[in-house]
Design a protein around this motif. Structure first.
Motif, short mmCIF file in Angstrom:
data_model
loop_
_atom_site.label_atom_id
_atom_site.label_comp_id
_atom_site.label_asym_id
_atom_site.label_seq_id
_atom_site.Cartn_x
_atom_site.Cartn_y
_atom_site.Cartn_z
N MET E 42 0.87 -1.32 -0.15
CA MET E 42 -0.06 -0.05 -0.07
C MET E 42 1.04 1.14 -0.01
SD MET E 42 -3.48 -0.33 1.99
CE MET E 42 -2.89 -0.63 3.68
N ALA E 45 2.64 1.52 -3.36
CA ALA E 45 1.75 1.99 -4.40
C ALA E 45 1.31 3.61 -4.16
CB ALA E 45 0.43 1.22 -4.21
N ALA E 46 1.24 3.75 -3.22
CA ALA E 46 0.91 5.20 -2.98
C ALA E 46 2.14 6.22 -3.14
CB ALA E 46 0.68 5.49 -1.17
N LEU E 49 2.30 6.40 -6.81
CA LEU E 49 1.19 7.32 -7.30
C LEU E 49 1.55 8.85 -7.06
CD1 LEU E 49 -2.51 7.09 -7.71
CD2 LEU E 49 -2.07 8.69 -5.73
N TRP E 50 1.97 9.04 -6.08
CA TRP E 50 2.51 10.47 -5.59
C TRP E 50 3.57 10.86 -6.68
CZ3 TRP E 50 7.57 12.21 -3.73
CH2 TRP E 50 7.63 13.50 -3.45
N ALA E 81 -0.40 3.51 -11.58
CA ALA E 81 -0.25 3.95 -10.12
C ALA E 81 -1.89 3.66 -9.23
CB ALA E 81 0.14 5.27 -9.78
N MET E 82 -2.63 4.24 -10.08
CA MET E 82 -4.20 4.10 -9.50
C MET E 82 -4.49 2.83 -9.47
SD MET E 82 -7.55 5.65 -11.41
CE MET E 82 -8.10 4.11 -11.88
N CYS E 85 -2.66 1.31 -6.48
CA CYS E 85 -3.23 1.46 -5.23
C CYS E 85 -4.54 0.98 -4.86
CB CYS E 85 -3.54 3.15 -5.03
SG CYS E 85 -2.17 4.17 -4.87
N SER E 88 -4.00 -2.67 -3.87
CA SER E 88 -3.16 -2.93 -2.76
C SER E 88 -3.99 -2.59 -1.20
CB SER E 88 -1.88 -1.96 -2.58
OG SER E 88 -2.32 -0.33 -2.42
N VAL E 89 -5.12 -1.61 -1.67
CA VAL E 89 -6.21 -1.55 -0.66
C VAL E 89 -6.92 -2.78 -0.58
CG1 VAL E 89 -8.03 -0.16 0.11
CG2 VAL E 89 -6.06 1.02 -0.81
N ASN E 121 -0.31 -6.90 -9.99
CA ASN E 121 0.66 -5.55 -10.08
C ASN E 121 1.42 -5.94 -11.22
OD1 ASN E 121 -0.38 -4.70 -7.74
ND2 ASN E 121 1.32 -5.50 -6.39
#
Ligand code: NA
Ligand code: NA
Lengths: 976, 112, 113, 160, 534, 93
Positions: E42, E45-46, E49-50, E81-82, E85, E88-89, E121
């Motif tokens: 998570m 992935a965050a 994304l960032w 990336a989205m 995320c 992963s959530v 992934n």
């Protein structure tokens, strides 16, 4: 003067209270009600503070950005009208809270009740205070949700569950229509902002999409406000606790639809189609509701239908499209809220005290509860439109407007008559309500002995009845200014002159009122006695709204199920047929568009042996297809022939690695299939009754042949088209050029696998590992079919033979059979292992590689198992396949990660040729390490699968057979 | 050669498809095996046919025109491994299904 | 058609003859599969291939590669060794299985245990 | 020595095999030696019956004999296949046998089966006899004599 | 941290390799390892994304340090990336949920679970067509294992169909890849997109046929009608946490369709632009309609959930076919919202139904006939009673209501915004097309039918008095459901920023050259920026 | 020198081997019993191995040797399994 941000507080308070109440202990009735009441009071007080601002005709707005890209801001908006409405919501809400404190039993989880009630109050406030079309829908749907929870509060009752469900479905159906309608409205007006939309009424009404938009929004409003033909949900919602009914059906929920119609009135009203739809529906509702109310035996049922009728009245007023109609509508909305709330509460007290709401059982309660009776009589009089009460004032306005209607249709002269008739019905059921409850002989057989309700429980009714009186007697001093603010905020400059006086002189409306009152009384005297005997309302009673609803729903579900069955299948074969046919269709699109053409690239001359090879291979493939059902072994052998043809073709077509690998895989697959075949049932030739294959079977087979041939032709045609085209300038050149200098190997295919595209290989060994683990865990729970549990028939016969002969012991046949092969195969074990290592080592430069090596090693293990038997092998060798997999994966991943240390991406390789003394040039490539990982995973995987399958034969059935117990528990986990 | 290989692919495909449509699990497994032969040859064909030109190079300067396209070969190699694995799994599932349902019909129940 | 390898004449003659010989012997063995009448008779001729057929072709191969690379290339011997070791295993297992199956069906042609 | 190379003959075979497969480079001789030593130790775990092969002239004599027999029977069987002589009769023979060493038996089985025209079916350890099938069974005693005198004796010499 | 991009794939594989070294009895260790891994995923992935959002250009990772198009590349742009995320959530919550007891109903749950995540992934990250196949196989293989987790007849039957169909589909995938390679000579998706314009006209037939066959492979995975009859049954047969992560598997197919459709047929090249659009639209409609029928006729909650998965796939595909910036960003929001909500629904179904029928706790988990002789001690099926938390019915009911609201598209959760955004985008053009009206009708119908079905089921299961024994809920059951619902609530509140992200994604998708340039010019390590193209 | 006569001889040998394979496949098809089919398959594999050896000679490459080696060393695994299946009803006991 007040800060617009206070509106947030007004809106948030109920929700905060709701959350708080949800966490209160189950029995905290007092705390919950106190908090709820307090919230109602505070919010009301906050709202009142806006009076001075609104009195000047201003609108208060607070905008917070929420979803700017979609034109959606969180907008709170307070105008005169919404202010009045919000006060109504909060004021009556607070009274209901007080009432509910005494109404609700201590046994009930009351905090949850207040939690729902507050959330509902908040949602209703949200609808009222929203300044954005979508936001209105947002809160609108939330009122549906929380009303659902409130109606279903006593969910142990079937009727509560049903009532809640019907209300939810009907109002949500309306809600989605409303959403689309609002979206269309926003689309037409160019904004979702309410103030913008309100300013663009002319554009909206002239737009081509006006009608669909109007219908969608009206469906939303009508479902919520229980307008005909959606009225049926409302009476069923009466299974809610009475405070809920008092709240939902007086000031909130059902008024949300009315609210919306008033709110959007400046935009939507005024067209012919608006008039026709809204007036017709309103009128129908008015009459249907009033008529039905007469025949209800349940106090709350009577009030429910009366509510429907009054909502129809308001709708009718709005439909007229005249500003005065609007004034009357707003006025009647307020009035209805006060008297209906008090009546519901009174009904609740009666129910509470006597244990029944059945008018046929109730009687003469005046003696037992005089105060309640008085209050109820005043409120009922207001409902009936008796002068000096608020209901009279707004009903006069209604009758006046009914006379004024000038649409040029039949409605113009029908309206006054029907309005009077409806008023007469209203009088009739009001009288019935009062007379049958409070007058007459003392009641008999009541569940409880009735007595007066506690004072605090009566207080809300007293307040509301007082309001009815005060407004009815001195309207200009009380409701006048408030109504003025509200009306002005909606109509602006179009605000008409109107008078709230009690006395307008002798005129038509007064005459109609009198007719209604007198008529109502006369009707009750004439027919009142017979009402108790009727089980159904005449005429209308046939329209079973609920039954229709359920029938339609059931029919929908049945229809859907039937249709679903028709367009779906559970059968694998059908699914595969569809898959292939769809693929064929999809694949042929390109050819239909551009035509099929053979390329003009270079081709190679036919080797005669290649043709021979595929005559054999093709024939075998077809043979396998024919034989697979009844002669499995034959089919397996034929597939083997086709497989060998494929292997040799690979080699012929310059792919030695493929040939090698495919050959290895062939062997192991064959053994796997045989291991599996052991557990399949015997297949006996088909016998069709009558000796002929049935027509449908032949048809199906014919279709399958057709699809199969089409697929084959398609594949062949595409393959031929591909092969005959000149090669595009692709990526392969790079690999050939770089394999040695960049990748350190001369076998380009292997260099691609372990270097250029080693990520693929990493994924590939992951697949292997997963499959092995899956197979293993699946087989742990394996349960063979009853007839396969036993030994194969061959072994039984042979064991019997051994047992029956003096000179033999158990297992001799097998031992003799396998003696020589066992010796040879055991000694071949190290030889094959050496070969496996050889394939592994040389792979980078020549055909071979980790996979080939790994499969070779596992074939060595397999041969050992075949020759010596599971127990014998495992007594000597502990293979620990899972550990091989683990180590192999780690090896591959770590080799890949090693590149990070040097600052390179994952799986970057390192190689050089070491000059070792004595030994000479030694290629040292990190890719080789990676390949060792592959080798290890493949060995572990293949061994695990084979061993797990082989183990099924020696597992002991639960039924005890002690002599067959395994010697040793083999450890597959690699842990001793 | 091209025509022969194309026909071979076609025959393998047709036989495989026919078998995949059959109701007995074992037939389906054999069908998938034939189909995977066909697909592997198909992928190889995508790189065009060459005889006597295996992509095993010398250590000097390489003339790419002398070798068969190595990319499809690498792909087929991966595909062989993966289809071996999934076939093994399917086989195990089918015998498990046979054990639990008592039949080797693909739907776990005999239709007749 | 693929060109033949670059060999001196004497080697080419040896290779050619042995290859043809090996193939012919193997074919004769395979013909036995068709021409002979019972399973136990058909088991025998296929050993022509693994024995003499293989030997001939291995000789051709050794000659060919030893000449091509100017040093003795004899790894083909391994094939000979392996074939000699493995073919008997399969044949004896298979034939024994056949005997068992025939005996179970009461065939008069096979000896009782 | 016995601890490092528990099976010297096997190790030698593996080494030869490695070198034959990879070529005579010094590097591969080292690796081959390592492989030969390590892999042959796997056999320790398998605990094979001990073999004590006597290296003697019997081995080349046996090899020569087998080679000649194979050649002869190849021709004989080829003749049968091609011309299907009428007088031929095939059949099973139960053959009493003295050999007990499994390696000797295995070798005999391989020789018999590899020789076209004869097929080893199985050895009955309790009754000390083997079952063979012969393609051209002219005289049963001739076969018994052939096997007992030519092969069994040599094998006894090597293995027992 | 350039290696971050590869971590979502490699980390789970590495952890699995370690886990396999330990005996299955070390359950707590494995739980700790896998939970830490999913949590790390998570965070990773965050971060990705960032990073993707900050830089605005796709981040490219050259595996093996081989430049594109020769080596395999991983590409982390806003879209991938989205998706990372999202998965992963869902992965974290489902894993947590499995601790309630599901991870014990068979061996090797954690390994299979993590490898499923690795596969998913990988599929989201890879920029290579064949590597995509490999990761599809990874995720499929793991899904085969997971669907069979817990064994039992229904699972075995369902998986037999599932596996067979997916093997057949994988073969189609290979055929498609081969045809595309035959025409273009490349496997890299960016390179492929760049080469589309240079394909000779006489090869177009092969190219389109290849793309179509490939498309079928993805569409089967995404659950399109009539290729998705296996889906509902398979998902229903799986244990709840597995079904919950399966919710994301159809989205893998959708993702690929979206990615390839925008790269290859996105209009950069007129000849084949919009090649698939009409088909996607009508197939999407059919899928929604089928899902609606299924929802109405569903007799169990898991079948409702399964058909809802179809509805959401159909909606997504139809919207992809319609295209357009606003619609695409609305679609992406819907994708996230519907995935999370259906995941939550799958998690809540079992406790809800457990309430109704206490004695059938793990359907299909029967005793094997054979004594277990492997290791034992793995599946002592102690039917561990959860902690009776006060008002467990209320919690359950609340959760269920939230799920219903989400799926039916009612406020106050993200489902409403998603529905609103799509319909709003459909209305945004000057003329509202007939297709838009059909889609709106279908969306509304699907919402209503979901509402009808879930209310009916919810009332029967939660409200109908059968509460002789209170529901036993584990904290590990409540927390994950709560997390997913909270995620939906948060995405409602933060709809503004999320939408602007989605718009950026949609804009990226609209401009294929951004992706192509980033991939083709990605520099190798140890070489100067813009290293020479090989 | 590339001798055409040698090329011809090798091709002829290959065709002969192909015919041998044909005989083997005939047996696989004809049966009549399972053992006959297995025997045919075994013979087919051997002919295939020899075919590969001739291909090696034809191309002058040693690259195809390993494939032949695999058939020689491991090709019998399948036949053994089939034989055991016929005899004992299962491959691994
Ligand atoms: Na009464
Ligand atoms: Na023989």
């Amino acid at each position: 003067m007040s800060d617009a941000r206070l509106l947030i507080l007004v809106l948030a308070l109920p929700f905060l209270g709701s959350i708080l109440a949800a966490f209160l202990p189950t029995r905290a009735r007092n705390a919950a009600s106190f908090m709820a009441g307090l919230i109602g009071l505070i919010a009301s007080a906050l709202l009142l503070s806006f009076y001075s601002t609104l009195a000047t005709g201003q609108t208060v707005r607070h905008v917070a950005p929420w979803l700017p890209s979609l034109g959606l801001d969180f907008t709170l908006r307070l105008s005169g009208f919404t202010w009045l409405f919000a006060l109504l919501v909060l004021g009556i809400g607070t009274l209901v809270v007080l009432y509910a404190r005494y109404y609700m039993s201590e046994e009930d989880p009351v905090p949850r009740f207040f939690s729902f009630l507050l959330a509902f109050m908040g949602s209703m406030l949200g609808v009222v205070l929203s300044g954005n079309l979508i936001q209105i829908v947002f809160f609108w749907e939330m009122t549906s949700l929380f009303s659902f929870l409130l109606i279903g509060y006593w969910h142990h009752n079937q009727s509560a569950r049903d009532g809640a469900r019907i209300a939810l479905i009907v109002t949500c159906l309306g809600g989605v229509c409303l959403l689309v309608g609002m979206l269309l409205l926003g689309h037409i007006a160019g904004s979702y902002d309410l103030d913008v939309v309100l300013g663009r009424g002319d554009i909206v009404r002239a737009h081509a999409l006006y009608l669909p938009m109007l219908i969608l929004i009206l469906i939303g409003a009508f479902t919520k406000s229980a307008q005909f033909p959606f009225q049926f949900w409302l009476p069923h919602a009466m299974s809610a606790p009475t405070p809920v009914s008092a709240y939902l059906h007086s000031a909130t929920m059902v008024k949300a639809g009315i609210f919306l119609l008033i709110l959007l009135w400046p935009v939507l009203a005024g067209t012919q189609i608006w008039y026709l739809i809204v007036v017709t529906i309103g009128l129908a509702t008015l009459l249907v509701g009033a008529w039905s109310a007469i025949f209800q035996h349940d106090l709350k049922g009577l009030l429910a239908y009366s509510t429907i009728s009054h909502l129809g009245l308001i709708t009718l007023l709005l439909g007229l499209g005249s500003p005065l109609g609007l004034v009357a509508a707003i006025f009647h909305t307020v009035n209805h809220a006060t008297f209906k709330a008090s009546l519901f509460m009174a009904a609740g007290i009666i129910d509470h005290e006597t244990g029944t709401r059945d008018l046929r059982k109730l009687s003469g309660l005046m003696k037992f509860m005089p105060i309640t009776a008085t209050l109820a009589m005043v409120a009922a009089a207001a409902m009936a439109g008796v002068p000096l009460l608020n209901g009279f004032l707004s009903k006069e306005m209604f009758l006046a407007e009914a006379l004024e209607s000038q649409s040029g249709t039949l409605l113009d002269w029908a309206l006054p008559i029907l309005a009077t008739l409806a008023s007469m019905f209203s009088v009739l059921y009001s009288i019935r309500f009062i007379h049958q409850t409070f007058f007459g002989p003392p009641p008999v057989d009541l569940p409880h002995t009735p007595h007066e309700a506690p004072h605090w429980m009566r207080l809300p009714i007293e307040i509301l009845v007082l309001a009815c009186l005060v407004v009815g007697i001195i309207p200009t001093l009380t409701i006048g200014p408030l109504l003025q603010i509200a009306v002005r905020s909606v109509l602006g400059d179009r605000t008409p002159d109107y008078s709230l006086a009690i006395w307008h002189g002798f005129n038509m409306p007064l005459l109609m009122s009198v007719i209604a009152l007198v008529g109502g009384v006369l009707l009750y005297r004439r027919f009142g006695g017979r009402l108790n005997a009727m089980t159904n309302s005449p005429f209308i009673g046939r329209l079973k709204g609920r039954r229709t609803f359920e029938t339609v729903l059931a029919a929908l579900i049945d229809g859907a199920s039937a249709l679903h069955r028709m367009v779906s299948t559970k059968r694998l074969q059908v699914q595969l047929r569809i898959l292939i046919v769809v693929t064929l269709a999809a694949g042929s699109i390109g050819f239909l568009t551009y035509g099929y053409s053979v390329g003009n690239g270079p081709t190679i001359m036919l080797d005669p042996i290649f043709a021979v090879l595929w005559i054999l291979g093709g024939a075998s493939a077809i043979g396998a297809a024919v034989q697979a059902k009844f002669h499995r072994l034959a089919a397996l052998a034929m597939v083997g022939v086709a497989g060998l043809s494929t292997c040799i073709s690979f080699i012929w077509l310059s792919a030695p690695d493929l040939g090698l690998t495919q050959l290895l895989v062939e062997s192991i697959t064959l053994v796997l299939m045989l291991l599996g075949l052991r557990w399949l049932p015997q297949r006996l030739p088909e016998f069709w009754p009558g000796g002929r294959t049935p027509f449908n079977v032949r048809l199906r087979r014919g279709g399958d042949i057709l699809i199969a041939v089409a697929a084959g032709l398609g594949a062949a045609a595409i393959a031929y088209a591909m092969m005959t085209r000149p090669e595009p300038e692709g990526i392969s050149r790079f690999f050939l050029e770089q394999a040695y200098h960049g990748g350190g190997g001369t076998n380009v295919v292997n260099v691609i696998l372990v270097d250029f595209r080693s990520f693929d290989t990493l994924g590939e060994i992951t697949v292997l590992a997963i499959v092995a683990l899956t197979v293993f865990s699946l087989l742990r729970r394996f349960r063979p079919a009853a007839e396969s549990v036993e030994l194969p028939v061959q072994q039984k016969v042979q064991n019997a033979f051994d047992a029956g002969r003096e000179d033999r012991e158990h297992g001799d046949t097998a031992a003799h059979y396998l003696l020589v092969p066992r010796v040879i195969m055991e000694w071949m074990f190290p030889i094959i292992l050496t070969c496996a290592l050889y394939f592994l080592i040389r792979g980078h430069d020549l055909p071979g590689g980790g996979f080939a090596g790994g499969v070779t090693a596992s074939i060595a293990i397999l041969l050992l198992y075949m020759a010596s038997g599971t127990r014998s092998v495992e007594a000597r060798l502990n293979i620990q396949p899972v550990r091989w997999i683990s180590v192999g994966l780690m090896f591959a991943v770590l080799t890949g990660m090693a590149a990070w240390l040097a600052g390179y991406p994952l799986l970057s390789t390192y190689f050089s040729y070491l000059e070792l003394p004595l030994i000479g040039d030694m290629p040292v490539a990190s890719a080789l390490l990676f390949d060792i990982g592959v080798f290890s995973v493949v060995v572990g995987t293949t061994a695990l699968i084979l061993i797990a399958l082989a183990h099924q034969s020696i597992r002991t059935p639960r039924a005890p057979k002690p002599e067959k117990a395994p010697d040793k528990i083999p450890d597959m986990e690699g842990d001793t | 050669m091209e025509a022969v290989l194309a026909l071979a692919i076609g025959v393998l495909t047709a036989s495989g498809v026919w078998l995949v449509f059959r109701p007995r699990t074992f037939q389906v497994v054999l069908g998938l095996a034939l189909l995977s032969y066909a697909v592997n040859l198909f992928i190889l064909a995508a790189g065009r046919l060459r005889t006597d030109a295996p992509p095993i190079i010398g250590k000097d300067v390489v003339d790419p025109t002398l070798y068969a396209d190595p990319v499809p070969q690498a792909l087929v190699l991966t595909a062989i491994v993966i289809s071996f694995a999934t076939t093994a799994l399917l086989l195990v599932v089918l015998i498990a299904s046979r054990g639990l349902t008592g039949t080797d019909h693909v739907d776990g129940e005999d239709d007749q | 058609m693929i060109q033949s390898p670059d060999l001196p004449l004497w080697a080419a003659i040896i290779v050619g003859i042995f290859v043809l010989l090996g193939a012919s012997i193997t074919l004769i063995g395979a013909l036995g599969l068709i021409r002979l009448n019972s399973f136990y008779e058909r088991v025998h001729p296929p050993t022509l291939g693994p024995t003499l057929g293989t030997i001939c072709i291995l000789v051709a191969s050794i000659t060919c590669f030893s000449t091509l690379q100017s040093r003795p290339i004899v790894h083909e011997l391994l094939i000979g060794l392996f074939v000699t070791m493995t073919t008997p295993v399969t044949l004896m297992l298979l034939a024994r299985a056949a005997v068992y199956r025939d005996r179970k069906e009461g065939s008069p042609d096979v000896p009782q245990e | 020595m016995k601890r490092i190379l528990p099976f010297p003959l096997l190790s030698a075979t593996l080494f030869t095999m490695w070198v034959l497969l990879t070529g005579f480079s010094p590097g591969h001789i080292v690796i081959g030696a390592a492989v030969a030593v390590i892999v042959s130790r796997v056999m320790l775990a398998l605990q094979p019956e001990p073999s004590n092969i006597r290296i003697s002239s019997a081995i080349p004599r046996l090899a020569g004999l087998v080679f000649v027999d194979i050649l002869r029977s190849n021709i004989a069987v080829a003749r049968i296949v091609l011309f299907k002589p009428k007088e031929r009769k095939s059949g099973f023979i139960h053959l009493p046998i003295e050999l007990q060493n499994p390696y000797a038996l295995a070798t005999l089985a391989v020789i018999m089966t590899a020789t076209p025209g004869t097929l080893w079916l199985q050895h009955d350890a309790r009754n000390r006899r083997v079952l063979i099938h012969v393609l051209d069974l002219v005289d049963e005693s001739e076969w018994v004599d052939l096997i007992k005198n030519r092969y069994e004796r040599l094998l006894m010499e090597i293995f027992e | 941290m350039q290696h971050l991009i590869v971590a979502p794939v490699v980390l789970p594989i590495a952890v699995c390799a370690v886990m396999l070294a330990f005996n299955e009895r070390r359950r707590m260790l494995k739980r700790a390892l896998s939970l830490a891994t999913t949590a790390a995923l998570m965070v990773i992935a965050a971060l990705i994304l960032w990073q993707a959002d900050k830089t605005g250009v796709p981040q490219v990772y050259l595996l093996g340090n081989w430049s594109a198009p020769f080596g395999i590349v991983l590409v982390a742009d806003r879209l991938s990336a989205m998706m990372l995320c999202l998965v992963s959530v869902l992965g974290f919550t489902a894993l947590l949920y499995s601790f309630a007891r599901w991870d014990r109903s068979g061996p090797r749950f954690h390994v299979l679970f993590l490898l499923l995540l690795a596969g998913v992934n990988g599929a989201f990250l890879t920029g290579d067509l064949f590597n995509l196949f490999v990761f599809f196989e990874v995720l499929l293989a793991a899904s085969y294992g997971l669907i069979l987790h817990g064994a039992g007849e229904e699972r075995t039957r369902a998986s037999l169909h599932y596996i067979t169909i997916n093997i057949a589909t994988s073969l189609l995938f290979l055929i498609g890849v081969a045809m595309i390679y035959a025409v273009t000579g490349t496997l890299n998706m960016a390179d492929l997109a760049a080469r589309m314009a240079t394909v000779p006209p006489e090869d177009l037939m092969l190219l389109e046929a290849g793309a179509a066959v490939l498309g079928i492979a993805f569409l089967v995975k995404s659950g399109i009608w009539p290729l998705s009859f296996w889906l509902v049954r398979t998902y229903a047969a799986a244990v709840p946490p597995v079904a919950a992560v399966f919710a994301v598997m159809t989205k893998v197919g959708i993702y690929i369709v979206l990615r390839l459709n925008s790269l290859l047929f996105g209009g950069a090249w007129a000849e084949t632009a919009g090649f698939a659009d009409n088909w996607l639209i009508w197939a999407g409609f059919a899928t929604i309609a089928f899902g609606v029928l299924g929802i109405l006729s569903a007799r169990t909650l898991s079948r409702v959930a399964g058909h809802y998965v179809l509805v959401s796939s159909g909606t997504l595909l139809a919207v992809i076919g319609m295209g357009g910036l606003e619609l695409t960003s609305a679609m992406l929001f819907y994708l996230v919202s519907s995935t999370l909500s259906v995941g939550a629904l799958y998690l809540i179904i079992e406790p809800v139904e457990r309430n109704a029928d206490e004695d059938d706790i793990i359907p299909g988990l029967e005793e094997p006939v054979f004594d277990d002789e492997y290791t034992g001690a793995i599946e002592e099926e102690e039917n561990e009673k959860g902690i009776v938390i006060p008002g467990s019915i209320a919690v359950l009911g609340g959760g269920f209501i939230f799920c219903t609201l989400l799926l039916a598209g009612l406020p106050p959760l993200s489902g409403f915004i998603a529905k609103f955004a799509i319909v709003d985008a459909l209305f945004s053009g000057p003329v509202i097309s007939a297709k838009a009206w059909i889609l709106i009708t279908l969306i509304i119908l699907s919402g209503l039918t979901t509402l009808v079905a879930l209310t009916r089921a919810g009332i029967d299961l939660i409200w109908t008095p059968a509460e002789d024994s209170p529901v036993h809920l584990n904290v590990t059951e409540i927390v994950p459901i709560g997390l997913l619902l909270a995620a939906c609530l948060v995405s409602m509140i933060l709809a503004g920023p999320i939408f602007s992200y989605m718009e950026a994604v949609a804009a990226d998708l609209g401009d294929a050259s951004l992706y192509i340039d980033a991939v083709m010019n990605a520099p190798r390590a140890g070489e100067p920026e813009m290293g020479e193209a090989l | 020198m590339n001798w055409p006569i040698l090329a011809l001889a090798i091709t002829a040998a290959q065709v002969l081997l192909g015919l041998a394979m044909g005989c083997a496949v005939y047996r696989v098809f004809r049966g009549p019993r399972a053992q006959d089919r297995v025997l045919g398959l075994d013979a087919l594999y051997l002919s295939g191995m020899l075919l590969l050896l001739t291909y090696g000679i034809q191309t002058g490459r040693t690259l195809f040797f390993e494939a032949a080696l695999v058939i020689a060393l491991l090709g019998f695994a399948g036949t053994v399994a089939l034989a055991k299946f016929l005899m004992r009803g299962e491959v691994i006991e």
